[in-house]
Design an enzyme around this catalytic site. Sequence first.
Site, short mmCIF file in Angstrom:
data_model
loop_
_atom_site.label_atom_id
_atom_site.label_comp_id
_atom_site.label_asym_id
_atom_site.label_seq_id
_atom_site.Cartn_x
_atom_site.Cartn_y
_atom_site.Cartn_z
N ASN A 9 78.39 46.28 71.54
CA ASN A 9 77.20 45.56 71.07
C ASN A 9 77.68 44.66 69.93
OD1 ASN A 9 74.81 44.75 69.93
ND2 ASN A 9 73.92 46.79 69.81
N ARG A 92 76.01 44.62 75.57
CA ARG A 92 74.65 44.19 75.30
C ARG A 92 74.65 42.67 75.22
NH1 ARG A 92 71.09 45.14 69.85
NH2 ARG A 92 69.19 44.19 70.66
N HIS A 180 64.61 43.22 72.93
CA HIS A 180 64.71 44.67 72.66
C HIS A 180 64.52 45.48 73.93
CE1 HIS A 180 63.68 44.01 68.15
NE2 HIS A 180 64.98 44.22 68.30
N ARG A 240 63.80 37.89 59.41
CA ARG A 240 63.14 36.88 60.27
C ARG A 240 61.64 36.86 60.01
NH1 ARG A 240 65.58 39.23 65.76
NH2 ARG A 240 67.16 40.34 64.56
N GLU A 379 70.03 52.45 72.79
CA GLU A 379 70.29 51.28 73.64
C GLU A 379 71.63 51.41 74.37
OE1 GLU A 379 69.50 49.35 69.97
OE2 GLU A 379 68.37 47.76 70.96
#
Length: 400
Positions: A9, A92, A180, A240, A379
């Site tokens: 990732n 990912r 996500h 963000r 994940e």
Amino acid sequence: MSRVVLVLNAGSSSLKFQVFEAEGERRRIYRGLFEGLGGNAHFIVRDSADVQLSKVDWPPGEGLGHEGALRHLTEWLSDHREGYRMVGVGHRVVHGGADFSRPVLITPEVIAALEKLVPLAPLHQPHNLEPIRIIASRRPDLPQVACFDTAFHHGQPEIATLFALPKAMHESGVRRYGFHGLSYAYVASAMPDYDPRLGSGRVVVAHLGNGASLCAISAGRSIASTMGFSAIDGLPMGTRCGALDPAVVFYMIREMGLSPEEAERTLYTQSGLLGVSGLSNDMRKLRAVEATNADARRAIDLFVYRIAREIGSLTAALGGLDALVFTAGIGENDATTRAAVLRASAFAGFELDEAANASGGPRITGAAGPSAWVIPTDEERTIAQDMTAMLDRMPLPSAS
Ligand code: ADP
């Protein structure tokens, strides 16, 4: 000799990795990360019992990049393979665009197609693709699989993907994708183990980490999400801004004299919890000072307020709410945020179980009203599962 897969990732200055067995329970063998790539790099790796196996710090001048990190990782893994045989690498990848709705085996054509999506995720996609390219050139015999953050959202009703923009723009790819997805796919697959009704019901999952979004899941499938065209939409995040009136961007550029790049940097890296607090993007640091610092308090309050408003929006999309699930760094660890979100979502009728919430659940509500849960995400396990399923359908490589 057991077969293992490496899951990567890659971010702008970090490279997280995990090694899983490729069969059975897909046992995790190692996990670790490089941080500070391009600057003050360090490497840390732990075994399945979370025991630290190695830690290395590089002096700032050495400027270890992704290529150097991969070289170090390859060397470390070959010193620690103890009866394991690497049979593939899973990555990912943030953006799969409109076409990649499931994991895909990497080929030169796939790399070219993923490069075309860079303008859709300029701050994430190039970093995701870099290790893919490096491994493809060094080890072309090793199968690589890309797994996408957008893929879980494929199949949303068309209406949930539309902006009210001219039709031709939608057709050229200006639409809501959602992100996500690897986290939501994991949580959706785990939900029935917690309560079968989560598997069949109307659930909002709140992925609250450095990046944050909500996903409306109906009978295990995504039907709407707070993130849209980019991973900046929806909730305020660590750095963000989340949903923003687009006129603010024109104003920044025309009236405030920011270049498009400066405006983009402001929205991605100087906003959210960091921007509002003026202190930190890290919830733990804000929690530590909130009692005495009004700016930290305001940043947290805005985060909670926006989450509750978006839960209302997704509840409308779902036609009602059976459950809310918290996951990721803040969702899994910050009981105060969870309690505040349930209080701010009073319209839904949650009955908070304070003791269960304080001890991390998994169920944090009483019998009345919709339920709320804490379900840790994973994940990398989603990637390991998806890619081993794909590798099982392929002939074994002659890799070492
Ligand atoms: P990423 O998106 O980088 O994977 P994580 O899911 O690890 O992020 O979440 C990072 C966030 O979780 C940070 O804001 C961090 O402060 C927060 N966090 C982690 N542990 C706690 C805790 N015990 N209490 C409050 N916040 C926490």
